[in-house]
Design an enzyme around this catalytic site. Structure first.
Site, short mmCIF file in Angstrom:
data_model
loop_
_atom_site.label_atom_id
_atom_site.label_comp_id
_atom_site.label_asym_id
_atom_site.label_seq_id
_atom_site.Cartn_x
_atom_site.Cartn_y
_atom_site.Cartn_z
N LEU A 92 -8.10 -1.72 2.92
CA LEU A 92 -7.79 -0.43 2.28
C LEU A 92 -7.70 -0.55 0.77
CD1 LEU A 92 -4.96 0.78 4.69
CD2 LEU A 92 -7.22 1.80 4.43
N GLY B 192 -2.98 -4.41 -3.31
CA GLY B 192 -1.71 -4.04 -3.93
C GLY B 192 -1.24 -5.14 -4.86
N GLY B 193 -0.05 -4.94 -5.42
CA GLY B 193 0.50 -5.91 -6.36
C GLY B 193 0.66 -7.28 -5.74
N PHE B 194 0.90 -7.34 -4.44
CA PHE B 194 1.17 -8.62 -3.80
C PHE B 194 0.05 -9.11 -2.90
CE2 PHE B 194 5.47 -6.93 -4.57
CZ PHE B 194 5.91 -7.93 -5.42
N PRO C 175 -3.83 -7.98 -0.45
CA PRO C 175 -4.63 -6.92 0.16
C PRO C 175 -3.89 -6.15 1.25
CG PRO C 175 -5.32 -9.06 0.97
CD PRO C 175 -4.25 -9.32 -0.04
N VAL C 176 -4.35 -4.92 1.47
CA VAL C 176 -3.80 -4.09 2.55
C VAL C 176 -4.95 -3.74 3.50
CG1 VAL C 176 -2.58 -1.95 3.10
CG2 VAL C 176 -2.10 -3.12 0.95
N ASP D 179 10.44 -0.03 -8.55
CA ASP D 179 9.00 -0.02 -8.83
C ASP D 179 8.38 1.31 -8.39
OD1 ASP D 179 6.66 -0.99 -9.85
OD2 ASP D 179 6.12 -2.15 -8.06
O1 ACK Z 1 -4.56 4.10 -3.10
P1 ACK Z 1 -4.91 3.42 -1.89
O2 ACK Z 1 -6.15 3.77 -1.17
O3 ACK Z 1 -3.64 3.39 -0.93
O4 ACK Z 1 -4.94 1.85 -2.18
C1 ACK Z 1 -3.73 1.27 -1.95
C2 ACK Z 1 -3.94 -0.05 -1.28
O5 ACK Z 1 -3.58 0.10 0.09
C3 ACK Z 1 -3.08 -1.13 -1.89
O6 ACK Z 1 -1.74 -0.74 -1.94
C4 ACK Z 1 -3.32 1.43 0.37
N1 ACK Z 1 -2.16 1.50 1.25
C5 ACK Z 1 -0.98 0.85 1.12
N2 ACK Z 1 -0.17 1.14 2.15
C6 ACK Z 1 -0.85 2.01 2.94
C7 ACK Z 1 -0.53 2.72 4.13
N3 ACK Z 1 0.66 2.57 4.73
N4 ACK Z 1 -1.46 3.53 4.66
C8 ACK Z 1 -2.64 3.68 4.05
N5 ACK Z 1 -3.00 3.07 2.91
C9 ACK Z 1 -2.10 2.24 2.36
C10 ACK Z 1 -3.02 2.13 -0.93
#
Ligand code: ACK
Length: 841
Positions: free
Chosen positions: A529, A532-534, A536-537, A647
């Protein structure tokens, strides 16, 4: 022009010669007049129209009107005194010295007036019947033919002629529409109107209404014709006119340009006393009208006859059915044709990743009263926009001309849909993932790809997946109760332990690396997705639920402490404006957090993206501001723990399927004691642009640090500008400085994002800027506390004190180069305080 008409024109000319104003252009001269009495008529230049008194049908009343010439029976196009007939032969029409066209009866009483007074010198008032059928009052000294003091085209009756405009002027609020005659003998306004739906931000369409009830809907206009209306019958003079939909800031209207100059006929559109819309052609050679299109024609033209999500098909029996993926809502309704309750989804939407759209071709597009129109969007962008908003039920391309673009997004029920092979278009309807795959497999089946056993296979599969899910659930339960591989060995956050909370007691589940890996397709790039700061998601599916997995990279700043902290903190916190933690995984070097999936991702993916920011309108932005404030109130005051997030930023606000905001990322959060106002740290963490001065300089954090970050966030949401990168081109102010300058000048509304300029609530914007500025005050005690912030945004009480100059007023570059006492703005060390810059975006 035939001989009879030439004679008639000559007569008109002689009759009015002494009244005609001398400055008229020669070709129009005969149609210009000052007075008409009963029995006299005025003929337009090329003998297309005639103006005079007439008596309709069997009536005894007389009216001033315009009718077509060269017709075997009189066809009236416009009536002046619709509601105030003359009851004898005594009427006179006059153009008075103020520019009013008046109809005066035998007793000298004005029974109708154009109410078009003008004042000024050098005005040479002229009334003139044009060859388009338009009766105008103008200044004869002005050659610009379109500059009229008054024109009958602005007051249509039951007939629309080329050159008229039907629509709305947003400045004056004036709507122009057609009204039927009461009967063939009575031109007074009848029961039926033909109206364009003209609402800013919505897409036009046409309603035929009986009083306030919609009887038939035509449209919307798709660049060529009205969607779902039968095409005009091609003939020698086809098409008789070209239609245009004009949309601007100030007005929206539909108009047509006649092709009568190049053809042998003339078109008119009328609404009949019994509510039919008819387009007819007058063929000059035959002197007869031929109806080339009428509406309603069949059962499916009755507005919304099959109910929500129903689809009418005149080729079927019964005519009504449900769109694919939908079923009859009320099975007690014996025939679908009488089913006013319509249809419901066979499988409910969950906004999961597999949800998609089914293309229904050759459709009359649904009622656009439920739709939003976005221009300059490709069909692909349109799909993305619809997919990203879980309330969006369908989308379509509103302009099907070559190169035409734009996007229509429907929210809520789809109403008045019909199959229309002759002039329909593609409609993409949102369906659940399983529905789509069912439909796909059934279409494969039709093609002979899937054999008859598929149903029993599906049943077996469903049964075994239910059993499997049961088994997995049991296994997970067992795991969280027992000490098994993957369980964190090290101690948790000290505060947490001392308050005797245990990870095992938190409502989060422990997953093995294998399980998370399988859920995310081995952390495939396709499922990523973002970063993030720490780390990948990833997106994944666990136990049938869509999840987001935050995989902490080994090199990330978040160590075990932050990790455990986040698990404990968020597991204990449950609020609709906080993202929900479902589980975690800790095995070897791997640390992962498993969250509910937020289909609309983070706020900054909308706010700071030029192509997406317009998807976030003002009501949504205001709702987001209020939601974040309520989430903060819960963190700071209402939860069992007193938590400072530390944050808060746009990237850490996630948006659910309804665009409700959820605060996420608790890796840096700290629990503080109830009676504790400030804590001190040697390790300053957070994101540049959102950190308050006392924290940056002295390492002091409190709930007021979050309030500061919230203030920055509010100003970013209003302006659509990122605080960190904004530098005003004229005076180099940063975002806070710019907002402050506008506030001081009483111009807070000018901060609003340019893409919202067309629609926003000025009072809410002013209020948000005020609150934002109060939150970013330099001194902690000048910032409001969280309940006050929520109260102010909820409109409770008046806004307290005026904000002073905010902290970090000057642009960052300036602060960096000139202010050595703000160490946080460089990532170097100062007085033992180090800023860990944690901005992964
Ligand atoms: O802006 P985004 O598409 O939404 O990109 C960031 C990325 O992961 C790194 O933080 C996405 N993200 C974080 N947590 C979630 C979540 N719970 N559901 C969907 N996307 C998420 C976030």
């Amino acid at each position: 022009m035939d001989h009879i008409n030439q004679t008639k024109l000559l007569l008109s000319y002689i009759t009015f010669f002494f009244l005609v104003i001398s400055t008229c252009r020669s070709s129009d001269t005969i149609a210009v007049f000052q007075n008409i009495s009963d029995g006299e008529t005025i003929v337009s230049a090329n003998a297309r129209f005639e103006l005079g008194f007439f008596t309709p049908g069997n009536s005894k009343n007389r009216y001033l009107g315009i009718w077509f010439m060269n017709t075997s029976s009189q066809t009236v196009a416009w009536v002046a005194n619709r509601e105030t007939p003359l009851t004898d032969n005594s009427g006179v029409v006059k153009l008075d010295s103020q520019g009013n066209l008046t109809l005066v009866n035998g007793s000298g009483k004005v029974i109708w007036s154009s109410n078009s007074s003008v004042y000024g010198s050098n005005i040479n008032l002229v009334a003139q019947l044009l060859d388009t059928g338009n009766l105008v009052v103008k200044n004869g000294n002005i050659t610009n033919s379109d500059s009229y003091i008054w024109q009958s085209f602005d007051y249509p009756g039951d007939t629309f002629l080329s050159g008229m405009k039907l629509g709305k002027n947003f400045i004056t609020g004036k709507e122009t529409y057609m009204t039927s005659w009461r009967s063939d003998d009575d031109p007074s306004p009848g029961e039926y109107t033909l109206k364009f739906l003209m609402v800013k931000g919505k897409y036009q369409q046409v309603y035929i209404m009986r009083s306030s009830v919609i009887e038939t809907r035509i449209g919307p206009f798709n660049g060529i014709s009205f969607s779902g209306r039968s095409l005009l019958t091609p003939g020698p003079s086809y098409p008789p006119y070209v239609g245009y939909m004009i949309v601007s800031q100030n007005e929206m209207y539909f108009t047509t340009v006649s092709k009568y100059n190049t053809s042998t006929s003339f078109a008119r559109t009328m609404i009949t006393p019994n509510g039919k819309r008819e387009i007819s052609l007058l063929e000059f050679s035959k002197r007869e009208w031929t109806t080339i299109n009428s509406l309603p024609v069949d059962y499916c033209d009755n507005y919304g006859v099959c109910g929500p999500y129903g689809s009418c098909n005149i080729a079927n029996s019964p005519y009504c059915g449900c769109l694919k993926g939908f079923e009859q809502k009320n099975s007690n309704e014996t025939s679908v044709d009488n089913a006013t309750s319509g249809c419901k989804r066979s499988i409910a939407l969950d906004c999961g990743p597999g949800e998609g759209f089914l293309n229904f071709s050759s459709m009359k597009l649904p009622d656009t009263a439920n739709a939003v129109y976005k221009n300059n969007m490709s069909l692909l962008d349109c799909e993305v926009a619809c997919k990203n908003n879980c309330s969006c039920t369908a989308y379509a391309n509103p302009n099907i001309t070559p190169g035409g673009n734009g996007c229509l997004l429907w929210f809520g029920d789809l109403i008045d849909v019909r199959v229309y092979p002759q002039n329909g278009q593609d409609l993409y309807v949102r369906l659940a993932a399983s529905e789509l795959s069912d439909l796909k497999s059934s279409s494969h089946k039709k093609k002979g790809v899937i054999m008859g056993v598929s149903l029993s296979v599906a049943a077996v599969l469903t049964l075994s997946s239910i059993l499997l899910a049961f088994y997995i659930r049991k296994k997970w339960k067992k795991r969280s109760d027992a000490d098994i591989e993957g369980r964190p060995e090290k101690s948790l956050d000290k505060d947490y332990k001392s308050s005797s909370h245990q990870m095992g007691s938190a409502a989060v589940q422990l997953f093995s690396l294998l399980e998370v890996s399988q859920a995310t397709d081995d952390f495939s790039a396709d499922n990523k997705l973002g970063e993030g700061g720490f780390g990948p998601v990833y997106k994944g599916v666990l136990e049938g639920q869509v999840i987001a997995v935050k995989r902490l990279s080994k090199s990330s700043g978040q160590g075990l402490v932050e990790f455990e902290n986040e698990v404990i903190c968020i597991a204990k916190l449950q609020h609709r404006n906080l993202v929900k933690l479902l589980g975690y995984c800790i095995q070897g070097d791997e640390k992962m957090l498993i969250y509910e999936y937020m289909p609309n991702k983070s706020l900054d993916s909308f706010l700071f993206d030029e192509s997406r920011k317009s998807l976030l309108d003002w009501p949504q932005r205001y709702h987001i501001i209020q939601g974040i404030a309520r989430g903060l109130l819960y963190l700071h005051q209402d939860s069992r723990l007193k938590v400072v997030h530390r944050d808060l930023k746009a990237g850490n606000i996630l948006l659910d399927r309804h665009m409700h905001p959820k605060i996420s990322d608790f890796g840096l959060a700290r629990m503080i004691k109830e009676d504790e106002n400030e804590s001190n740290t040697k390790r300053v963490v957070g994101t540049l642009g959102y950190i308050p001065p006392e924290y940056a300089i002295d390492g002091l954090y409190s709930v007021k640090s979050d309030i500061y970050s919230f203030g920055v966030l509010v100003l970013e949401i209003v302006s659509g500008k990122k605080n960190r990168s904004f530098v005003h081109e004229d005076h180099d102010d940063n975002l806070l400085g710019h907002a402050w300058r506008l506030y001081k000048q009483g111009r807070s509304v000018d901060l609003v994002d340019e893409c919202l300029r067309a629609s926003y609530s000025a009072s809410e914007v002013v209020q948000s800027v005020h609150v934002g500025l109060l939150c970013v005050q330099h001194r902690v005690e000048d910032r409001p506390n969280t309940p006050t912030v929520v109260g102010m945004l909820g409109g409770e009480g008046s806004l307290p004190s005026s904000p002073k100059k905010p902290a970090f007023f000057a642009p960052e570059s300036e602060i960096n180069s000139t202010t050595s006492n703000l160490p946080l703005l460089s990532s170097s060390s100062f007085n033992g305080i180090t800023l860990s810059q944690v901005d992964g975006r």
